[in-house]
Write an enzyme that holds these catalytic residues in place. Sequence first.
Site, PDB file in Angstrom:
ATOM      1  N   GLU A 478      -1.825  -3.194  -4.659  1.00 25.85           N
ATOM      2  CA  GLU A 478      -0.930  -2.103  -4.275  1.00 25.85           C
ATOM      3  C   GLU A 478      -0.985  -1.782  -2.786  1.00 25.85           C
ATOM      4  OE1 GLU A 478      -0.970   0.421  -8.443  1.00 25.85           O
ATOM      5  OE2 GLU A 478      -2.655   0.640  -7.059  1.00 25.85           O
ATOM      6  N   GLN A 592      -7.106  -5.622  -4.979  1.00 24.37           N
ATOM      7  CA  GLN A 592      -7.690  -6.069  -6.237  1.00 24.37           C
ATOM      8  C   GLN A 592      -7.167  -7.445  -6.607  1.00 24.37           C
ATOM      9  OE1 GLN A 592      -5.326  -2.712  -7.938  1.00 24.37           O
ATOM     10  NE2 GLN A 592      -5.395  -3.942  -9.794  1.00 24.37           N
TER      11      GLN A 592
END
Length: 756
Positions: A478, A592
Amino acid sequence: MVVQDNYNPYENLKYESLFCLTNGYLGTRGSHEEGTARSIPCTYINGVFDKSETFMRELANMPNWLTLKLYVEKELIGIENCDILSFTRALNMKRGCLVKSVCLRDRKGRETRVESVRFISRAHVHRMAVRLYVTPLNYSGIIEIENIIDGTVINFCDAPRFKVKHTYLTKNEALDESGAYLEVATRDNHLHEGCGTVVQAVQEGKDVVKTNVFHDFGEQAVEFLDFDACQGETAELTKYAVIYTEREVKKEALKETIQQEMKGFLQTGFEAEFELHQKACEALWKEADIQIEGDEELNKAIRFNVFHLMSTASESDSHVNIGAKLLHGEEYGGHAFWDTELFMLPFFAYTFPKKARRLETYRYHLLDAARGNAQKNGFQGAQYPWESADDGTEQCPDWTIEPDGTCYRCYVAVYEHHVTAAVAFGIANYVRITKDTDFLLHMGAEILMETARFWMSRCQYIEEKNRYEIHKVTGPDEWHEPVDNNVYTNYLARWNLRYVIALAEQLEQEHPEEYRNLAEKIHLTKEEIASWQQVQGKIYLPKKEGTQLLEQFEGYFDLKEVLIEKYDKNDWPIRPEALKTTKTSQTQIIKQADVVMLLHLLGEEFDEETTKLNYSYYEKRTMHGSSLSPSIYAIMGLKVGDASKAYRYLRRAAFLDLVDLQGNTREGIHAANAGGVWQTVVFGFAGLSTDDAGRLHINPKLPEEWKGLTFRIHCPESWLQIHIDGEQHVDITVLDGKEVDILVNGKAVKAHKADA
């Protein structure tokens, strides 16, 4: 046992999450009975949401049933009101209870020992209780009791900017001849919830209550009791509580239902109900326990994650899901994300397949809402929301307010469309593991067809390049939003289309009547399926020219190269110095697992060389800013032969909440991480997998530290116990059902019966 052996008020909120007790129907955080200055006392009922003045529908904090205060001559016997002579509190995961032992001295020198046991019943989910064993050590006198149901509770009580009250009072009165009763309703939908409590005080088997008076104090129902306490003698004070909502009974029958339930509870008694509860906990552990020989500390941490995850899933309600913070805290409002399908569902599919089906049925109940979401955004088919509550509409806020009052536009729901692929993948994975054809025919296939339609409308044809692209998306990472052609999203979109094309052909051949009914219901034609075939073959999958290195998104390799080189004492990446002068979005540093998440989900599409190359490249660039990340790198580390690093990643994930690695355990337990921990042990180190034909494979890679690993799983017709010893030898026992052949390191091995 997870033990807290000293009291620090600044750790209260963390321990309230760690010590939260749940039974699938409701959860109560691990607050102290007498209350403390730093506390977020919450009881959430799974599926009871409200919006009021907030940005989104969130789990509404229900009246606090737990409060039980003791006084001696107006002096509160509490950990923040007295000197602490001794203190121990512990979560007993085996028995599903919270226990406490404290010795306190008030300002007049009176010393009191208070020991307690608290549980939320799994045998009867509307029941909960706490018992205090109270012993005055150096005095005798009257001890006064306040039994309180506190309806003044709010959400975000310690965050002035975000405080909101989701309920209003409808009744405050005595439960019966004794006890207290409080009833509230949610502000938006006026859903009623009732709570009744009764306190008993017993010494040597005899009721010692002298006074019993009920008071209506605004939004607090208060019952006053007292008894004569004798030095050195222990009194048992038991608070029984019962909760129901209008979701289970009509609002007009709430109080009567609670009265009857309470009578049954009192007749059963604390000990007998606790015993029934423990048997229910034992049944859960019988399915889900993981036993590691050689690392007790890590084993406890893994069990901690399993305990909270398995305790929170509903036993019976297919209209509720699992929030990203379980029922343990306020963050994310109790919403379901892609976390459920990709991180938690595999655990349930193998250990509690009936619960897994209910989690997937939740998505079917909200399919029409997903269709509406797609239409609203200009797409076809079904677009599942990034954050889902009870009605299936998008609950991710458009704006976010920072603590300093500044606002910024939140684009997560606008661009993170990969959640729709996750829902589809979850259904396919569930069916592959369980062979639940009934679910596929009557619910799953319809969802899969509609998600395929969404991806068709999301793909954009670029004529000069003769390919389909997906623009303006955000992948799992993100920190880069939005981007064009996120390789994770594009691969999953292609997978969704391919899977459904093959599924349509299979259903038409094997289940022609059900397929015909489905096609008529959703107006599916052969021409539409043919168009899916054309598009999936031309979806652009970016990679570095001349190599097998996947490009996370178009233009990623043009960003500034920054690598992670240092780790802190908890083996967590230290933010590179370059990020002090350069925005993260302008570098290759990612939040991530993104490409590596793709390798995990669709591993069969990549050869060994490609997998190793991409793991190595992205591992050095991943900050693990999300709890979803470490477990995926652990599993993939094992797949590429990086065993030592995989073990480090497992430890990071397993201890994430226990040591509060990210500093936000106060907000609740990281549910996806808990599922990822289980996957790391079972899919990673045990090497368990199920192929498309439904055959089980085991390719163990136990670390040197382990002398053995034992766990249990369900496959379609058998319940199996799998033991792997330190030499990587595998023993498979059929606990129930048919004998099956398992492929161990590629060779067929016959599982043997438990008594054989």
